[in-house]
Structures are given as C-alpha cells and as structure tokens.
Enzyme design. Structure first.
Site, PDB file in Angstrom:
ATOM      1  CB  ILE A  12     -65.503  28.823  57.998  1.00 32.80           C
ATOM      2  CG1 ILE A  12     -66.437  29.580  58.946  1.00 32.80           C
ATOM      3  CG2 ILE A  12     -64.250  28.325  58.724  1.00 32.80           C
ATOM      4  CD1 ILE A  12     -67.008  28.725  60.076  1.00 32.80           C
ATOM      5  CE1 TYR A  92     -56.448  50.669  59.357  1.00 30.01           C
ATOM      6  CE2 TYR A  92     -57.833  49.903  61.162  1.00 30.01           C
ATOM      7  CZ  TYR A  92     -57.665  50.208  59.824  1.00 30.01           C
ATOM      8  OH  TYR A  92     -58.718  50.046  58.961  1.00 30.01           O
ATOM      9  N   GLY A  99     -58.423  44.770  60.699  1.00 34.65           N
ATOM     10  CA  GLY A  99     -58.951  43.413  60.514  1.00 34.65           C
ATOM     11  C   GLY A  99     -57.813  42.404  60.459  1.00 34.65           C
ATOM     12  CG  LEU A 100     -56.814  39.717  63.787  1.00 40.79           C
ATOM     13  CD1 LEU A 100     -57.340  38.711  64.790  1.00 40.79           C
ATOM     14  CD2 LEU A 100     -55.299  39.881  63.937  1.00 40.79           C
ATOM     15  CG  ASP A 101     -59.689  39.687  56.939  1.00 41.59           C
ATOM     16  OD1 ASP A 101     -59.478  40.769  57.542  1.00 41.59           O
ATOM     17  OD2 ASP A 101     -60.675  39.503  56.202  1.00 41.59           O
ATOM     18  CB  THR A 124     -68.064  39.951  53.067  1.00 43.46           C
ATOM     19  OG1 THR A 124     -68.058  38.559  53.314  1.00 43.46           O
ATOM     20  CG2 THR A 124     -69.422  40.535  53.366  1.00 43.46           C
TER      21      THR A 124
HETATM   22  N1  ADP Z   1     -66.313  27.646  46.893  1.00 44.54           N
HETATM   23  C1  ADP Z   1     -66.868  28.831  47.180  1.00 44.54           C
HETATM   24  N2  ADP Z   1     -67.863  28.904  48.094  1.00 44.54           N
HETATM   25  C2  ADP Z   1     -68.419  30.085  48.392  1.00 44.54           C
HETATM   26  N3  ADP Z   1     -68.070  31.262  47.831  1.00 44.54           N
HETATM   27  C3  ADP Z   1     -67.099  31.250  46.917  1.00 44.54           C
HETATM   28  C4  ADP Z   1     -66.432  30.045  46.560  1.00 44.54           C
HETATM   29  N4  ADP Z   1     -65.491  30.355  45.657  1.00 44.54           N
HETATM   30  C5  ADP Z   1     -65.583  31.685  45.434  1.00 44.54           C
HETATM   31  N5  ADP Z   1     -66.556  32.234  46.170  1.00 44.54           N
HETATM   32  C6  ADP Z   1     -66.874  33.673  46.199  1.00 44.54           C
HETATM   33  O1  ADP Z   1     -66.228  34.176  47.332  1.00 44.54           O
HETATM   34  C7  ADP Z   1     -66.946  35.269  47.874  1.00 44.54           C
HETATM   35  C8  ADP Z   1     -66.681  35.283  49.363  1.00 44.54           C
HETATM   36  O2  ADP Z   1     -65.284  35.441  49.541  1.00 44.54           O
HETATM   37  P1  ADP Z   1     -64.569  35.142  50.898  1.00 44.54           P
HETATM   38  O3  ADP Z   1     -63.147  35.583  50.731  1.00 44.54           O
HETATM   39  O4  ADP Z   1     -64.798  33.747  51.342  1.00 44.54           O
HETATM   40  O5  ADP Z   1     -65.373  36.151  51.856  1.00 44.54           O
HETATM   41  P2  ADP Z   1     -65.317  36.314  53.426  1.00 44.54           P
HETATM   42  O6  ADP Z   1     -63.860  36.165  53.821  1.00 44.54           O
HETATM   43  O7  ADP Z   1     -65.828  37.681  53.632  1.00 44.54           O
HETATM   44  O8  ADP Z   1     -66.176  35.269  54.049  1.00 44.54           O
HETATM   45  C9  ADP Z   1     -68.391  35.061  47.472  1.00 44.54           C
HETATM   46  O9  ADP Z   1     -68.921  36.285  46.974  1.00 44.54           O
HETATM   47  C10 ADP Z   1     -68.333  34.047  46.323  1.00 44.54           C
HETATM   48  O10 ADP Z   1     -68.691  34.669  45.101  1.00 44.54           O
HETATM   49  C1  PAZ Z   2     -62.760  44.736  56.409  1.00 47.96           C
HETATM   50  C2  PAZ Z   2     -63.312  43.400  56.837  1.00 47.96           C
HETATM   51  C3  PAZ Z   2     -64.802  43.553  57.117  1.00 47.96           C
HETATM   52  C4  PAZ Z   2     -63.115  42.396  55.679  1.00 47.96           C
HETATM   53  O1  PAZ Z   2     -63.744  41.177  56.009  1.00 47.96           O
HETATM   54  P1  PAZ Z   2     -64.091  40.012  54.943  1.00 47.96           P
HETATM   55  O2  PAZ Z   2     -64.560  40.653  53.689  1.00 47.96           O
HETATM   56  O3  PAZ Z   2     -62.788  39.279  54.687  1.00 47.96           O
HETATM   57  O4  PAZ Z   2     -65.092  39.141  55.595  1.00 47.96           O
HETATM   58  C5  PAZ Z   2     -62.534  42.833  58.079  1.00 47.96           C
HETATM   59  O5  PAZ Z   2     -61.174  42.850  57.829  1.00 47.96           O
HETATM   60  C6  PAZ Z   2     -62.834  43.631  59.329  1.00 47.96           C
HETATM   61  O6  PAZ Z   2     -63.816  43.422  59.984  1.00 47.96           O
HETATM   62  N1  PAZ Z   2     -61.946  44.595  59.682  1.00 47.96           N
HETATM   63  C7  PAZ Z   2     -62.065  45.429  60.850  1.00 47.96           C
HETATM   64  C8  PAZ Z   2     -62.126  46.874  60.485  1.00 47.96           C
HETATM   65  C9  PAZ Z   2     -60.825  47.378  59.887  1.00 47.96           C
HETATM   66  O7  PAZ Z   2     -60.016  46.630  59.313  1.00 47.96           O
HETATM   67  O8  PAZ Z   2     -60.588  48.606  60.014  1.00 47.96           O
HETATM   68  K     K Z   3     -62.028  40.783  52.327  1.00 47.12           K
END
Ligand code: ADP
Ligand code: PAZ
Ligand code: K
Length: 245
Positions: A12, A92, A99-101, A124
């Site tokens: 988060i 889409y 995905g909202l992000d 991820t």
């Molecule tokens: N301060 C931090 N804490 C945790 N992970 C970090 C940090 N800075 C960079 N990373 C990297 O960010 C990656 C996760 O990216 P992030 O965009 O937060 O993923 P998600 O949105 O999927 O949770 C991890 O693989 C890690 O290597």
């Molecule tokens: C593709 C993702 C898994 C990326 O998530 P993140 O790596 O930022 O955690 C996320 O945007 C998601 O769950 N999307 C829904 C499926 C889609 O965008 O088609």
């Molecule tokens: K991502």
C-alpha cells in the site's frame, strides 16, 4: 490535508498532501494495514479526507476503506471504473475489468502530455498500456513483474535458493551470473527489460517517434536508464486526483 492511498497487490503506497497542491509532506510504502496506520499516525490529526485506488478484491477494498475511515475519522472516496475520464477513452471491451491502477496511470499520463503514450507500471505485475494522441486507450499487456518472476523459480525448483542480501548485490550488473543469485536476478531482470524494450519498439512502430514513454511502480528504477523513459513515481496518485477530485 488529504490522504492518498494506492493499494497494489503487494504494497500500500500512501502520501498526505496539502489540499490543492502536489507536494507531499508525508508518505510511505506499507506491507500491511498495521504498518500503514503506524506510518500515517505522524500526520493523522491533520487529515481532512482521503481518496483511494485499489486493485484488491471488492471485499478487501471495502473493508480496508471502512476500517481506515473509522480509525482516522475521515471519509475516503474510492476510484471507480469509468468508460471515459480526463479525455481518455477506456479501450477494454468491458471497461470495468481494466485494473484501476492502470486506468489512473493512463489518465495521468494523458493529463501530463496530451499526445500518444506508452505507460509502463512495474510492480507485482508489469503492465504496458498504449494511448493514441486523441486519447484512445488501445489496450495493453500484463506480464509477471520481478517479484513474481523470481518467486516462480524459487517455488517450482528444488535448488534455486538464495537470500535477499545476495539478491541485492547480484542485481547490480547484467553480465553472466556466477552464482545462483546472480543467474536468477540477472535472468529475470533481462526478461523484464526485454519486455520493456519490445513495448517501446511497438509503441514507436505504432505512433512513430512522437510518443511519450512513462514509467512508474516500485520497480521502475530497474528500467529508467533506458533512453527517454520518463520516470513519474506518483503517476497513479496523479490519476487518482483526476478520478476523485
Ligand atoms: N520502499 C519499498 N518498499 C517495498 N518495495 C519497494 C520499495 N521500493 C521499491 N520497491 C519494489 O517495488 C516492488 C513492488 O512495487 P509496487 O508498485 O509497490 O507493487 P504493487 O503495486 O503490485 O503492490 C517490489 O518488487 C520492490 O522491489
Ligand atoms: C494487472 C494488475 C494485476 C497489476 O497490479 P499490481 O502489479 O499494480 O499490483 C492489476 O492492474 C489488475 O488486477 N488488473 C485487473 C486485470 C486487468 O487489468 O485486465
Ligand atoms: K503494476
């Protein structure tokens, strides 16, 4: 002050902004809700409201939002899917499934530069999305990011084992690895960078050189040396401000 939250699959991300500015005085990356609350406690008294984007399940998102509202005593608005926002049209077939992000990063990229763009988000998962100069989202790609690539090797083999200290030093170079840590970290990094380079080639073949390349996400630093990639760490937060003004 406004609290912004970006709930990814692993972490988060949060920050607190003075209303009407993009300057964050506080912020952090939390692996759990308790870690988040610990971080936010330094500025919780000054918070007046919040906004959140989440790619977690609806149930988890709702639960997280209501427990934060209760603990912090503020109301938090959640970004919702939309077919159109900030001059961008969701590409889409079923717009709610994007995905909202990804959606917010796309909207933010177009708000920074209203031209064709490739938006890369390395977390991820690693995602790549294309937007035309007129704001049409052409769709995109989802692939495993660094955490998933290395995890798959470790969980599906018997002898791929090394600790996080080895991993950090292994990833400093890309020459052929002479240990398991080096071989895996560099192999996965090369896969990630090859994916990114292919996306850039594709964007250029589609739009010509008149295309902006944006990168965001926790692992974006792994590709920012690739020429003309623009690293915007708060791209998703910028889109969140458009979605929940
Ligand atoms: N301060 C931090 N804490 C945790 N992970 C970090 C940090 N800075 C960079 N990373 C990297 O960010 C990656 C996760 O990216 P992030 O965009 O937060 O993923 P998600 O949105 O999927 O949770 C991890 O693989 C890690 O290597
Ligand atoms: C593709 C993702 C898994 C990326 O998530 P993140 O790596 O930022 O955690 C996320 O945007 C998601 O769950 N999307 C829904 C499926 C889609 O965008 O088609
Ligand atoms: K991502």
């Amino acid at each position: 002050m406004i609290l912004e939250l970006d709930c990814g699959n692993s972490f988060i991300k949060w920050r607190a902004l003075q209303v009407g500015t993009n300057d964050s005085l506080w912020g952090g990356v939390a692996a759990s809700v308790s870690e988040l609350l610990q971080g936010v406690s330094a500025c919780s008294k000054q918070l007046t409201r919040g906004r959140m984007v989440s790619v977690r399940s609806d149930a988890e998102t709702k639960q997280l939002c209501s427990s934060l509202e209760k603990v912090l005593g503020i109301s938090i608005s959640c970004a919702r899917p939309s077919r159109e926002l900030g001059g961008v049209v969701n590409g889409y077939d079923d717009y709610a499934r994007l995905g909202l992000d990804r959606w917010l990063a796309i909207v933010a990229a177009y708000s920074i530069d209203a031209r064709a763009a490739l938006v890369l988000d390395l977390g991820t998962a690693v995602t790549a999305d294309l937007i035309s100069a007129s704001g049409a989202h052409l769709g995109g790609y989802i692939a495993p990011g660094m955490p998933l690539l290395r995890h798959q090797l470790q969980t599906h083999t018997q002898r791929v084992r090394y600790d996080s200290v080895e991993a950090v030093s292994a990833a400093r170079e890309l020459v052929p690895g002479r240990s398991t840590a080096e071989a895996v970290e560099r192999g996965c990094l090369l896969m990630l960078r090859s994916f990114v380079k292919t996306q850039i080639e594709y964007a250029r073949s589609t739009f010509g050189n008149d295309v902006s390349l944006f990168a965001t996400g926790g692992d974006a630093a792994l590709i920012t040396d690739i020429p003309v990639v623009r690293y915007v760490p708060d791209l998703v937060f910028r889109g969140l401000a458009v979605a929940c003004p």
